[in-house]
Scaffold this motif. Structure first.
Motif, PDB file in Angstrom:
ATOM      1  N   THR A 122      48.989  34.819  40.677  1.00 28.78           N
ATOM      2  CA  THR A 122      48.729  36.156  41.210  1.00 28.78           C
ATOM      3  C   THR A 122      49.431  37.251  40.422  1.00 28.78           C
ATOM      4  O   THR A 122      49.494  38.372  40.876  1.00 28.78           O
ATOM      5  CB  THR A 122      49.151  36.225  42.689  1.00 28.78           C
ATOM      6  N   GLN A 173      49.872  39.911  37.234  1.00 32.44           N
ATOM      7  CA  GLN A 173      48.916  40.956  36.865  1.00 32.44           C
ATOM      8  C   GLN A 173      48.230  40.710  35.522  1.00 32.44           C
ATOM      9  O   GLN A 173      47.991  41.646  34.772  1.00 32.44           O
ATOM     10  CB  GLN A 173      49.634  42.313  36.872  1.00 32.44           C
ATOM     11  N   GLU A 174      47.917  39.466  35.167  1.00 32.71           N
ATOM     12  CA  GLU A 174      47.198  39.256  33.913  1.00 32.71           C
ATOM     13  C   GLU A 174      45.788  39.823  34.045  1.00 32.71           C
ATOM     14  O   GLU A 174      45.252  39.942  35.139  1.00 32.71           O
ATOM     15  CB  GLU A 174      47.154  37.778  33.510  1.00 32.71           C
ATOM     16  N   LYS A 175      45.225  40.182  32.914  1.00 35.00           N
ATOM     17  CA  LYS A 175      43.891  40.771  32.891  1.00 35.00           C
ATOM     18  C   LYS A 175      42.837  39.704  33.192  1.00 35.00           C
ATOM     19  O   LYS A 175      42.940  38.563  32.750  1.00 35.00           O
ATOM     20  CB  LYS A 175      43.593  41.409  31.530  1.00 35.00           C
ATOM     21  N   LEU A 176      41.842  40.090  33.945  1.00 33.59           N
ATOM     22  CA  LEU A 176      40.716  39.204  34.245  1.00 33.59           C
ATOM     23  C   LEU A 176      39.665  39.355  33.157  1.00 33.59           C
ATOM     24  O   LEU A 176      39.561  40.406  32.521  1.00 33.59           O
ATOM     25  CB  LEU A 176      40.136  39.553  35.610  1.00 33.59           C
ATOM     26  N   PRO A 206      39.995  41.632  42.606  1.00 26.62           N
ATOM     27  CA  PRO A 206      41.060  41.399  41.637  1.00 26.62           C
ATOM     28  C   PRO A 206      42.470  41.594  42.188  1.00 26.62           C
ATOM     29  O   PRO A 206      43.417  41.160  41.569  1.00 26.62           O
ATOM     30  CB  PRO A 206      40.791  42.412  40.537  1.00 26.62           C
ATOM     31  N   ASN A 218      39.961  48.240  38.869  1.00 25.21           N
ATOM     32  CA  ASN A 218      41.338  47.847  39.130  1.00 25.21           C
ATOM     33  C   ASN A 218      42.144  48.088  37.859  1.00 25.21           C
ATOM     34  O   ASN A 218      42.002  47.367  36.880  1.00 25.21           O
ATOM     35  CB  ASN A 218      41.438  46.397  39.575  1.00 25.21           C
ATOM     36  N   ASN A 239      45.170  47.544  37.060  1.00 22.95           N
ATOM     37  CA  ASN A 239      46.139  46.519  36.673  1.00 22.95           C
ATOM     38  C   ASN A 239      45.498  45.258  36.137  1.00 22.95           C
ATOM     39  O   ASN A 239      46.084  44.563  35.306  1.00 22.95           O
ATOM     40  CB  ASN A 239      47.023  46.145  37.863  1.00 22.95           C
ATOM     41  N   ARG A 240      44.308  44.919  36.626  1.00 23.55           N
ATOM     42  CA  ARG A 240      43.721  43.610  36.321  1.00 23.55           C
ATOM     43  C   ARG A 240      42.507  43.682  35.414  1.00 23.55           C
ATOM     44  O   ARG A 240      42.029  42.651  34.959  1.00 23.55           O
ATOM     45  CB  ARG A 240      43.311  42.908  37.617  1.00 23.55           C
TER      46      ARG A 240
END
Length: 140
Positions: free
Chosen positions: A3, A5-8, A73, A136, A138-139
């Motif tokens: 969980t 905050q790496e990028k999706l 996300p 989003n 952050n993601r």
């Protein structure tokens, strides 16, 4: 997937198993004002093509709002739009799985197009199919 905050990325997926009770259907009817007897009256519904009460389509689809608002996300997601095709009826006390799959990511706008589906766990068939756009920072 953790969980943090790496990028999706495209093809990343999120799944959530859920079900609704008749009491939840009744509360949804009360909140929305949609008291169609097809959702609430067993005797009435028994005479329809479904043979028993079905859930409101938007109650089934509301799982998308829960997921985007709180789970995937993640925090800070802005839910911009949603299409929904109601393909099969949904019933109370039945296990379904929401499946969210990222189709496209726009890093400059922190935006993603997401395939949204609800699958009947017993049959493997889609009950709801659609697409959403979310932001989003952050993601995405």
């Amino acid at each position: 997937m953790n969980t943090h905050q790496e990028k999706l990325n495209e093809n990343d997926e999120y799944r959530l198993t859920f079900s609704y009770s008749q009491e939840q259907v009744n509360r949804f009817a009360e909140v929305t004002g949609d008291n169609n007897p097809l959702h609430l009256d067993e005797e009435y519904a028994s005479k329809t093509m479904f043979k028993r009460p079905i859930m409101h389509g938007f109650l089934g689809g509301s799982v998308f709002s829960k997921i985007f608002g709180t789970l995937f996300p993640g925090e800070g997601t802005i839910y911009m739009n949603q299409t929904m095709n109601f393909m099969r009826p949904m019933f109370v006390d039945t296990e379904y799985e929401a499946v969210m799959t990222i189709m496209e990511v726009n890093r400059e706008k922190n935006r993603a197009k997401v395939k949204t589906e609800v699958i009947d766990k017993a049959t493997g068939k889609a009950t709801i199919s659609g697409e959403a756009t979310v932001i989003n920072p952050n993601r995405l």
